[in-house]
Design a protein around this motif. Structure first.
Motif, PDB file in Angstrom:
ATOM      1  N   LEU A 123       0.706  -1.122   0.075  1.00  0.00           N
ATOM      2  CA  LEU A 123      -0.151   0.034  -0.122  1.00  0.00           C
ATOM      3  C   LEU A 123       0.545   0.732  -0.178  1.00  0.00           C
ATOM      4  CD1 LEU A 123      -2.603  -1.251   2.611  1.00  0.00           C
ATOM      5  CD2 LEU A 123      -3.056  -0.896   0.600  1.00  0.00           C
ATOM      6  N   THR A 124       0.342   2.227  -0.709  1.00  0.00           N
ATOM      7  CA  THR A 124       1.010   3.811  -0.653  1.00  0.00           C
ATOM      8  C   THR A 124       0.588   4.225   0.143  1.00  0.00           C
ATOM      9  OG1 THR A 124      -0.839   4.101  -2.350  1.00  0.00           O
ATOM     10  CG2 THR A 124       1.358   3.539  -3.652  1.00  0.00           C
ATOM     11  N   ASP A 127      -3.298   5.164  -0.058  1.00  0.00           N
ATOM     12  CA  ASP A 127      -3.715   3.631  -0.280  1.00  0.00           C
ATOM     13  C   ASP A 127      -3.821   3.427   1.855  1.00  0.00           C
ATOM     14  OD1 ASP A 127      -3.744   3.621  -3.030  1.00  0.00           O
ATOM     15  OD2 ASP A 127      -2.538   2.239  -2.819  1.00  0.00           O
ATOM     16  N   GLN A 128      -3.465   3.947   2.015  1.00  0.00           N
ATOM     17  CA  GLN A 128      -3.388   2.926   3.422  1.00  0.00           C
ATOM     18  C   GLN A 128      -3.857   4.493   5.117  1.00  0.00           C
ATOM     19  OE1 GLN A 128       0.721   3.323   5.607  1.00  0.00           O
ATOM     20  NE2 GLN A 128       1.505   1.560   4.617  1.00  0.00           N
ATOM     21  N   ILE A 150      -6.709  -6.760  -2.235  1.00  0.00           N
ATOM     22  CA  ILE A 150      -5.014  -6.542  -1.687  1.00  0.00           C
ATOM     23  C   ILE A 150      -4.456  -8.385  -1.201  1.00  0.00           C
ATOM     24  CG2 ILE A 150      -3.649  -5.003  -0.248  1.00  0.00           C
ATOM     25  CD1 ILE A 150      -6.174  -3.116   0.732  1.00  0.00           C
ATOM     26  N   GLU A 159      -0.456   0.244 -11.776  1.00  0.00           N
ATOM     27  CA  GLU A 159      -1.344   1.508 -10.202  1.00  0.00           C
ATOM     28  C   GLU A 159      -0.116   1.520 -10.139  1.00  0.00           C
ATOM     29  OE1 GLU A 159      -4.762  -1.564  -8.516  1.00  0.00           O
ATOM     30  OE2 GLU A 159      -2.427  -2.799  -8.815  1.00  0.00           O
ATOM     31  N   TYR A 221      -4.884  12.742  -3.544  1.00  0.00           N
ATOM     32  CA  TYR A 221      -3.930  12.423  -4.867  1.00  0.00           C
ATOM     33  C   TYR A 221      -4.229  13.947  -5.961  1.00  0.00           C
ATOM     34  CZ  TYR A 221      -5.000   7.740  -4.198  1.00  0.00           C
ATOM     35  OH  TYR A 221      -5.760   6.423  -3.559  1.00  0.00           O
TER      36      TYR A 221
END
Length: 257
Positions: A123-124, A127-128, A150, A159, A221
């Motif tokens: 996870l980036t 994402d986290q 995931i 991605e 983002y």
């Protein structure tokens, strides 16, 4: 024999500050004072202070000590209630220790829900953050699917490129990446029903979930990533007319800049 505040505190194994606090909250009566103002504690004060210290060591909150004094219930009933509360606390702390063990094992961020700790390296950072928010706004079924998604879905090249996309990426790159990401979304929508209708899995209501996630995505983002995500979603869901309109709007904006 009489004792000073410090002597009384030493005998009871506590502090002068604690004795003064017990006076303040009404657990310990004030003693008489000598003509010079010094307090003179008696045996009754020492016994009472020992009771307070002992109950505190057992985990009884100060407010509950006062309640015990005034309660008509048998002391063992009150102790049984305290024992049940402590048992619940022990269970909770044991669960926390188990979660901490998983976090330490996988060296994952402590803020990430424990079930996602083994997946943290996939996870980036955005994402986290989204996983934390999803865990609050979507129900257990949705989170189960999210965890499985995931776990079972390798990070695709598209991605990875999206995660590294800078905000000033050129239009051609943004368009290409959106087209490359769309098939991943199509497969995810097929495999995980909650993605097709997230609002149906909201803990509160669909509008609240949509607003919360939308605001989070908008701030986590950058502008180029958001454009790619929107383009990919339009392609994946077959909204071709909206896609054409979106591309015209993007073109106008780029021309203006």
């Amino acid at each position: 024999m009489a004792w000073s505040t410090r002597q009384l505190a030493d005998l009871a194994g506590t502090t002068v500050k604690a004795v003064r606090h017990y006076h303040k909250v009404g657990l310990l009566d004030e003693p008489e004072r000598l003509s010079n103002g010094y307090k003179q504690y008696q045996v009754a004060h020492l016994i009472r202070l020992l009771q307070i210290v002992r109950l505190s060591e057992l985990g009884v909150p100060l407010a509950q000590i006062a309640t015990l004094d005034q309660s008509e219930e048998r002391p063992d009933d009150a102790i049984a209630v305290l024992d049940a509360e402590l048992a619940a606390t022990i269970d909770r702390l044991q669960r926390v220790r188990e979660e901490l063990a998983v976090i330490l094992q996988h060296r994952s961020p402590a803020s990430l829900p424990a079930r996602f700790a083994p997946l943290a390296d996939r996870l980036t950072e955005p994402d986290q953050s989204l996983v934390m928010i999803y865990s609050r706004v979507f129900d257990d079924h949705a989170i189960d699917e999210l965890e499985q998604m995931i776990r079972d879905t390798p990070v695709s090249a598209a991605e990875a490129a999206l995660a590294a996309l800078p905000p000033d990426a050129d239009r051609a790159t943004r368009r290409r990446l959106g087209e490359e990401l769309a098939p991943d979304l199509v497969e995810a929508h097929k495999a995980y029903p909650w993605l097709r209708d997230p609002g149906a899995y909201a803990r509160r209501d669909a509008a609240h979930a949509e607003a919360t996630v939308g605001q989070a995505v908008g701030q986590l983002y950058n502008v180029a990533q958001l454009e790619v995500l929107h383009r990919a979603n339009l392609i994946a869901t077959g909204q071709l007319e909206q896609l054409e309109e979106f591309e015209r709007a993007v073109a106008r904006k780029d021309d203006e800049e």
